[in-house]
Design a protein around this motif. Structure first.
Motif, mmCIF file in Angstrom:
data_model
loop_
_atom_site.group_PDB
_atom_site.id
_atom_site.type_symbol
_atom_site.label_atom_id
_atom_site.label_comp_id
_atom_site.label_asym_id
_atom_site.label_seq_id
_atom_site.Cartn_x
_atom_site.Cartn_y
_atom_site.Cartn_z
ATOM 1 N N LEU A 112 -5.593 -25.932 -7.718
ATOM 2 C CA LEU A 112 -5.825 -25.413 -6.437
ATOM 3 C C LEU A 112 -7.133 -24.527 -6.567
ATOM 4 C CD1 LEU A 112 -2.254 -24.017 -5.435
ATOM 5 C CD2 LEU A 112 -3.627 -26.170 -4.712
ATOM 6 N N ALA A 113 -7.263 -24.053 -7.608
ATOM 7 C CA ALA A 113 -8.391 -23.044 -7.744
ATOM 8 C C ALA A 113 -9.588 -24.007 -8.080
ATOM 9 C CB ALA A 113 -8.131 -22.061 -9.202
ATOM 10 N N ALA B 281 -10.182 -26.728 -6.632
ATOM 11 C CA ALA B 281 -10.509 -27.453 -5.231
ATOM 12 C C ALA B 281 -11.310 -28.537 -5.180
ATOM 13 C CB ALA B 281 -11.215 -26.198 -4.583
ATOM 14 N N PRO C 206 -4.480 -29.562 -3.710
ATOM 15 C CA PRO C 206 -5.039 -29.090 -2.487
ATOM 16 C C PRO C 206 -4.316 -29.589 -1.306
ATOM 17 C CG PRO C 206 -6.639 -29.388 -4.093
ATOM 18 C CD PRO C 206 -5.406 -30.121 -4.769
ATOM 19 N N ALA D 162 -3.513 -21.629 3.253
ATOM 20 C CA ALA D 162 -4.396 -22.682 2.397
ATOM 21 C C ALA D 162 -5.441 -23.050 3.580
ATOM 22 C CB ALA D 162 -3.287 -23.929 2.742
ATOM 23 N N PHE E 68 -8.128 -21.054 2.274
ATOM 24 C CA PHE E 68 -8.533 -21.154 0.651
ATOM 25 C C PHE E 68 -9.557 -22.252 0.319
ATOM 26 C CE2 PHE E 68 -7.474 -22.209 -3.652
ATOM 27 C CZ PHE E 68 -7.639 -20.823 -4.127
ATOM 28 N N PHE E 69 -9.439 -23.089 0.915
ATOM 29 C CA PHE E 69 -10.298 -24.360 0.629
ATOM 30 C C PHE E 69 -11.902 -24.219 1.229
ATOM 31 C CE2 PHE E 69 -6.115 -25.851 -0.329
ATOM 32 C CZ PHE E 69 -6.319 -25.695 -1.828
ATOM 33 N N ARG E 70 -12.910 -23.741 0.726
ATOM 34 C CA ARG E 70 -14.048 -23.705 1.500
ATOM 35 C C ARG E 70 -15.007 -24.715 1.303
ATOM 36 N NH1 ARG E 70 -15.029 -18.135 1.674
ATOM 37 N NH2 ARG E 70 -13.050 -17.018 2.704
ATOM 38 N N GLU F 50 -14.820 -25.510 -4.129
ATOM 39 C CA GLU F 50 -15.047 -24.154 -3.955
ATOM 40 C C GLU F 50 -13.971 -23.561 -3.215
ATOM 41 O OE1 GLU F 50 -18.704 -23.518 -1.278
ATOM 42 O OE2 GLU F 50 -18.021 -21.374 -1.136
ATOM 43 N N SER F 51 -13.478 -22.502 -3.723
ATOM 44 C CA SER F 51 -12.392 -21.779 -3.210
ATOM 45 C C SER F 51 -12.527 -20.520 -2.574
ATOM 46 C CB SER F 51 -11.126 -21.690 -4.033
ATOM 47 O OG SER F 51 -11.182 -20.616 -5.024
ATOM 48 N N VAL G 289 -12.937 -30.694 1.724
ATOM 49 C CA VAL G 289 -11.991 -29.839 1.606
ATOM 50 C C VAL G 289 -10.659 -30.827 2.167
ATOM 51 C CG1 VAL G 289 -13.031 -27.674 2.292
ATOM 52 C CG2 VAL G 289 -12.242 -29.029 4.027
#
Ligand code: FAD
Ligand code: FES
Ligand code: FES
Lengths: 287, 162
Positions: A115-116, A118, A125, A148, A151-153, A157-158, A222
């Protein structure tokens, strides 16, 4: 190639880890290393410091409760994939994990690390996004819960800020009369997918479709989540839902696949996963 | 001078120590610091599987782990698969018998992966074998004989010859 030099800390407790991250703001967390070490070996990343969390006590947890599954930062993919408790509460997690890399990589890689990291082609994710899960982040300044959707940019990139550690992730339980399915297309089994879909369908007491959502990986920077209940209608016209999904996305081409091919894949996989999820929802409704 | 760390770990049952920088990969610790060149290095980014070793019994990529992270753990490399008197393990014998190797570059990774696979799944189906070895690449054999070797190793272990 070999990794560039870096300063190294191996804290034993969460507080020590957060202090170490606060002391070196350009430092990076090292979890399973299955994404970070390839980047270091290829010299695509050169962090000044690594904070290795592998010895931090209490992060290696998988808690499955009525509300959902909470996965700690050191829970490896393999452990979560094989947890019968997690599968009973939220089967989508294990179904998607089987598509993450190969079994040997899954012995080290962590769900929270995925997840981190991304990666727009990552399975975790998309699963967190379609389920509306959250990430719990901690720093020396305090804690916060990040949904969530925030979180995803962008690609890789988180929303985690320098000094922040993702302590756990929460995957909400499947409500009654809900089914899930996961499918993806990759050039070779175990590769990052060209496109993939995680689908969730919920029926009401009269077995009409009350919710139908699809989370996409490999489509844009994302995870993309589409609400397809309207397009599918109460009887569940999954071909119409897939057509609507195709029209609602703007896939990004890359060297592996063009935009039109990705759109085509997403459509096929949408129809397939929604109908599998709906069949499971019917079974779970006792029909 | 780059800072060095004392790393103590058990390799093939023997306690070993080395003083290495944090960026020393486990694969390089084994090969360069400890002289155990049985573990091969192909891609150094997790794709080929040549460098697979057992970490506390579980297969992992030694090119995707730092030696400092492995400190305190038990590592088994291809050199540690045979019995103490040098008799090859059932998996090793099956690969020899079924021609599961040609140049042998990929073999240490396959042997470690398959050793762990059969411990967990003693009678694997074809699909389980394919899934189990999907992360190991071989440029020579075309995999057919490797799949045969895995099934043969399962038989040998079943017969108690392992
Ligand atoms: C050959 C190969 C194939 C792969 N195929 C796939 C695939 O098909 N699908 C897929 O999703 N993944 C795939 N992966 C990646 C794998 O799933 C990784 O394990 C995962 O993406 C990252 O998890 P990790 O624990 O290894 O994180 P690491 O590599 O340790 O870290 C990755 C990034 O996340 C950050 N990070 C990690 N944990 C935390 C934390 N708790 N708090 C804050 N930041 C953190 C790190 O600083 C780093 O930037 C593959 C990897 C390999 C080597
Ligand atoms: S050298 Fe480690 S996987 Fe290729
Ligand atoms: S035997 Fe040559 S690479 Fe497998």
């Amino acid at each position: 190639m070999k990794p560039p030099p870096f300063g190294y800390r191996a804290p034993r407790t969460l507080d020590e880890a957060l202090d170490a991250l606060a002391a070196v703001p350009s430092g990076k967390v090292l979890a399973g290393g299955q994404s970070l070490i390839p980047l270091l070996n290829m010299r695509l990343a050169a962090p000044s410091h690594l904070v290795d969390i592998n010895r931090v006590a209490g992060l290696d947890t998988v808690h499955a409760g009525d509300e959902g599954v909470r996965v700690g930062a050191l829970a490896r993919h393999a452990r979560v994939e094989r947890s019968p408790e997690a599968a009973a509460i939220q089967p989508l997690l294990g179904r998607a994990l089987r598509h993450v890399a190969h079994p040997v990589i899954r012995n080290r890689g962590t769900v929270v690390g995925s997840l981190a990291h991304a990666d727009p082609a990552g399975e975790m994710p998309a699963v967190l996004a379609v389920l509306g899960g959250t990430v719990e982040a901690a720093s020396a300044r305090g804690r916060r819960t990040i949904p969530a959707a925030e979180f995803f940019r962008g690609p890789l990139e988180s929303a985690l800020e320098p000094g922040e550690l993702a302590v756990s992730a929460f995957f909400p339980a499947a409500p009654p009369r809900t089914g899930t399915a996961f499918a993806e297309t990759a050039r070779r089994h175990g590769d990052y997918a060209l496109a993939g879909v995680a689908a969730v369908v919920t029926l009401d007491e009269d077995l009409r479709v009350s919710a139908a959502r699809a989370g996409y990986l490999g489509i844009c920077g994302v995870p993309l989540v589409l609400d397809l209940a309207g397009a599918a209608g109460p009887a569940g016209d999954w071909a119409a839902a897939a057509a609507h999904a195709r029209d609602s996305m703007d896939p990004e081409p890359d060297i592996h696949a063009g935009a039109e091919y990705r759109r085509h894949l997403a459509g096929v996989l949408t129809e397939r996963t929604l109908s599998i999820a709906a069949a499971e929802a019917l079974r779970r409704a006792g029909v | 001078m780059e800072e060095c760390f004392e790393v103590a770990l058990t390799v093939n049952g023997i306690p070993r120590t080395a003083s290495v920088p944090a960026r020393r990969l486990l694969s390089d610790l084994l090969r360069h610091d400890l002289g155990l060149t049985g573990t091969h290095v192909g891609c150094e980014h997790g794709v080929c599987g040549c460098c697979t070793v057992l970490l506390d019994g579980e297969p992992v990529r030694s090119c995707l782990m730092f030696a400092v992270t492995a400190a305190g753990h038990e590592i088994t490399t291809v050199e540690g698969l045979a019995a103490e008197d040098g008799t090859p393990s059932a998996v090793q014998r099956a690969f020899r018998e079924c021609h599961g190797l040609q140049c042998g570059f990929c073999t240490p990774g396959f042997l470690c992966t398959v050793t762990a696979l059969l411990r967990e799944t003693p009678r694997p189906t074809d699909d389980q074998v394919l899934e189990g070895i999907s992360g190991n690449l071989c440029r020579c054999t075309g995999y057919q004989n490797i799949v045969k070797s895995v099934h043969r190793a399962a038989e040998l272990l079943q017969e108690g010859e392992g």
